[in-house]
Design a protein around this motif. Structure first.
Motif, PDB file in Angstrom:
ATOM      1  N   GLY A   1      39.154  40.808  22.509  1.00 43.01           N
ATOM      2  CA  GLY A   1      37.874  41.511  22.485  1.00 43.01           C
ATOM      3  C   GLY A   1      36.899  41.053  23.545  1.00 43.01           C
ATOM      4  O   GLY A   1      35.682  41.217  23.405  1.00 43.01           O
ATOM      5  N   ILE A   2      37.398  40.483  24.643  1.00 51.37           N
ATOM      6  CA  ILE A   2      36.545  39.976  25.722  1.00 51.37           C
ATOM      7  C   ILE A   2      36.141  41.130  26.645  1.00 51.37           C
ATOM      8  O   ILE A   2      36.979  41.930  27.071  1.00 51.37           O
ATOM      9  CB  ILE A   2      37.276  38.875  26.509  1.00 51.37           C
ATOM     10  N   HIS A   3      34.847  41.226  26.936  1.00 51.91           N
ATOM     11  CA  HIS A   3      34.330  42.268  27.826  1.00 51.91           C
ATOM     12  C   HIS A   3      34.879  42.070  29.243  1.00 51.91           C
ATOM     13  O   HIS A   3      35.048  40.927  29.693  1.00 51.91           O
ATOM     14  CB  HIS A   3      32.805  42.235  27.854  1.00 51.91           C
ATOM     15  N   LEU A   4      35.121  43.185  29.946  1.00 50.57           N
ATOM     16  CA  LEU A   4      35.762  43.088  31.251  1.00 50.57           C
ATOM     17  C   LEU A   4      35.055  43.917  32.321  1.00 50.57           C
ATOM     18  O   LEU A   4      34.595  45.036  32.048  1.00 50.57           O
ATOM     19  CB  LEU A   4      37.214  43.569  31.162  1.00 50.57           C
ATOM     20  N   LEU A   5      34.990  43.346  33.512  1.00 51.02           N
ATOM     21  CA  LEU A   5      34.691  44.089  34.734  1.00 51.02           C
ATOM     22  C   LEU A   5      35.903  43.885  35.629  1.00 51.02           C
ATOM     23  O   LEU A   5      36.174  42.762  36.068  1.00 51.02           O
ATOM     24  CB  LEU A   5      33.416  43.565  35.407  1.00 51.02           C
ATOM     25  N   ILE A   6      36.650  44.949  35.864  1.00 51.48           N
ATOM     26  CA  ILE A   6      37.907  44.851  36.609  1.00 51.48           C
ATOM     27  C   ILE A   6      37.706  45.504  37.971  1.00 51.48           C
ATOM     28  O   ILE A   6      37.324  46.680  38.066  1.00 51.48           O
ATOM     29  CB  ILE A   6      39.051  45.553  35.856  1.00 51.48           C
ATOM     30  N   GLU A   7      37.973  44.744  39.013  1.00 52.70           N
ATOM     31  CA  GLU A   7      37.844  45.281  40.365  1.00 52.70           C
ATOM     32  C   GLU A   7      38.792  46.469  40.551  1.00 52.70           C
ATOM     33  O   GLU A   7      39.827  46.578  39.898  1.00 52.70           O
ATOM     34  CB  GLU A   7      38.139  44.208  41.416  1.00 52.70           C
ATOM     35  N   LYS A   8      38.420  47.348  41.482  1.00 50.67           N
ATOM     36  CA  LYS A   8      39.303  48.467  41.798  1.00 50.67           C
ATOM     37  C   LYS A   8      40.437  47.957  42.704  1.00 50.67           C
ATOM     38  O   LYS A   8      40.237  46.973  43.439  1.00 50.67           O
ATOM     39  CB  LYS A   8      38.518  49.597  42.451  1.00 50.67           C
TER      40      LYS A   8
END
Length: 370
Positions: free
Chosen positions: A86-93
Motif C-alpha cells: 500500500g505504498i504510494h508511488l511516483l513512477i518515472e516514465k
C-alpha cells in the motif's frame, strides 16, 4: 501534519533531480536513496547529504511512499513490492517495459489505497496549457523531440524514452480510440530504435505526426497544435508559444479571397501575419515541472484523490508506445528481404565502410558491431 516518508529508487540523473527536490519540499521526509552501485551510493551521500542503501527492501518498512527513478526494466519489480504494502508511488516514465507489466500493476493497485502517479512531466508545462486555451479543440498535432546520444535509457528505444512524452499529450487532447497507426524507426547504435516517426489517427478525427530521435545534432522539443479556433507552436524547452487566433469573420468565410482584386490580394499577402492573422508571441513563466509534479502527488496523497497523471493513463501510454514499436518491427524497407525489416536494418558486410576512429578514441578499444 506529519511529513510523507519517501525513498528514491535509483541514483542516476533523474534520481538525483528527484532527491534534490524532495529534500527541499516540506511535504516530504527523505528516508533514503536506493541504488545497488556503491559509487552511486557514495555520490548521493556526498552530494545530497542523505542516507543511501543498496536495496529498497532495506527501507520499505520505514516509508509511506517511493519515487521509482531506476532504469525502466527495474520499475515493475519495485512498484509491485510497494503496491503489495500500500505504498504510494511516483513512477518515472515509461511506467514499465511492457504492457503486460503495466496492466499487472494496474490490477494490483485496485486492491490497495495507494496513490500512483506516472512521471509525464510535460503535463505540468505551462506552455501547453496556454496553447490549449488558444487553439480550441485540437485536430492536428506535430511534435518533434530530439537530443544527442546520452548513453542513458539504453534498455528502451526512442519511442519509450522520448516519444512517450508526446503520446501522453496527444492522448489527453484527442478523444476516442486509435483508428490507425503507421510507424518507422531505425537503430543507429544497435539494439533499440534511436530514431522513430509515427502517424496516428484517432476516432475523433484527430491526427498526430510524431518524431523522436536520440542521435540528433540539434536538440529540439517542439509541439505544434492546429485546432478549431487557432494554431500554436510551442517550444517546450524555452516555454515560448507562437500563436494565431482565427477571427470569426474568417472562420465564417465572410470574405471571398479568390474574388479580391490583384491589389487587394497583394495587400493581404504583405499584411497576412500582422493584420489578417496576427502572430502572438507568448512567453510563459517557467516552473520546475518535476517540483510541480511532486506537489501534485503530495496533494493527491493527502486528499486521497487522483493525481494529474494517473496510473490508468500511464498504462494507456505504454499500450500505444508498444503498438508503435510493433509497427516499427513490421515495417519492410525492401519487401521480401527480411534483413531490411524493422529498426535493426542489416547492411551487407561487404558494404561496410572502413572505420577510422578519432584520435581521442584510439587509446581504448572500441568494439565494432558485426
Amino acid at each position: 501534519m506529519s511529513r510523507i516518508k519517501v525513498a528514491v529508487v535509483g541514483g542516476g540523473h533523474l534520481g538525483q533531480v528527484h532527491t534534490r527536490l524532495i529534500k527541499s519540499n516540506r511535504e516530504f521526509e527523505l528516508i533514503a536513496v536506493c541504488d545497488p552501485q556503491p559509487l552511486i551510493q557514495q555520490r548521493m551521500i556526498q552530494d545530497h547529504d542523505c542516507r543511501a542503501v543498496s536495496d529498497l527492501k532495506k527501507v520499505i518498512g520505514d516509508i509511506d511512499a517511493a519515487i521509482i527513478a531506476s532504469p525502466t526494466f527495474n520499475h515493475f519489480d519495485s512498484a509491485r513490492e510497494c503496491l503489495k504494502l500500500g505504498i504510494h508511488l511516483l513512477i518515472e516514465k515509461p511506467l514499465t517495459s511492457t504492457l503486460a507489466q503495466a496492466e499487472e500493476l494496474l490490477d494490483l493497485s485496485r486492491t490497495t489505497n495507494a496513490c500512483v502517479s506516472v512521471g509525464h512531466v510535460e503535463r505540468f508545462n505551462a506552455a501547453i496549457a496556454s496553447a490549449q486555451e488558444i487553439v480550441g479543440i485540437p485536430k492536428y498535432i506535430e511534435a518533434t523531440r530530439a537530443s544527442g546520444y546520452t548513453f542513458r535509457s539504453t534498455d528502451i528505444g526512442a519511442v519509450m524514452d522520448l516519444m512517450i512524452h508526446d503520446l501522453d499529450l496527444v492522448q489527453t487532447m484527442f478523444s476516442g480510440a486509435l483508428v490507425s497507426c503507421q510507424a518507422v524507426g531505425v537503430s543507429v547504435f544497435g539494439g533499440q530504435e534511436d530514431i522513430a516517426q509515427a502517424r496516428l489517427q484517432f476516432k475523433c478525427g484527430g491526427v498526430a505526426n510524431l518524431t523522436a530521435s536520440r542521435c540528433s545534432f540539434q536538440a529540439q522539443r517542439s509541439f505544434t497544435v492546429f485546432g478549431t479556433q487557432g494554431f500554436a507552436q510551442i517550444d517546450l524547452a524555452k516555454h515560448q508559444v507562437q500563436a494565431i487566433r482565427i477571427p470569426q469573420w474568417l472562420a465564417a468565410r465572410d470574405v471571398d479571397f479568390l474574388g479580391l482584386s490583384s491589389n487587394q490580394q497583394a495587400t493581404i499577402k504583405e499584411q497576412l501575419f500582422t493584420d489578417v492573422l496576427p502572430v502572438e508571441q507568448i512567453t510563459v513563466e517557467p516552473i520546475n515541472a518535476i517540483a510541480a509534479e511532486h506537489a501534485d502527488w503530495a496533494r493527491a496523497i493527502r486528499q486521497k484523490s487522483e493525481p494529474k497523471v494517473t496510473l490508468e493513463q500511464g498504462v494507456a501510454n505504454v499500450r500505444l508506445a508498444e503498438h508503435i514499436c510493433e509497427q516499427i518491427a513490421q515495417h519492410a524497407w525492401q519487401p521480401g528481404n527480411e534483413s531490411m525489416t524493422g529498426a535493426n536494418v542489416q547492411v551487407p558486410v561487404g558494404r561496410l565502410p572502413k572505420v577510422n576512429l578519432p584520435n581521442s578514441l584510439q587509446s581504448e578499444p572500441v568494439r565494432r558491431a558485426a
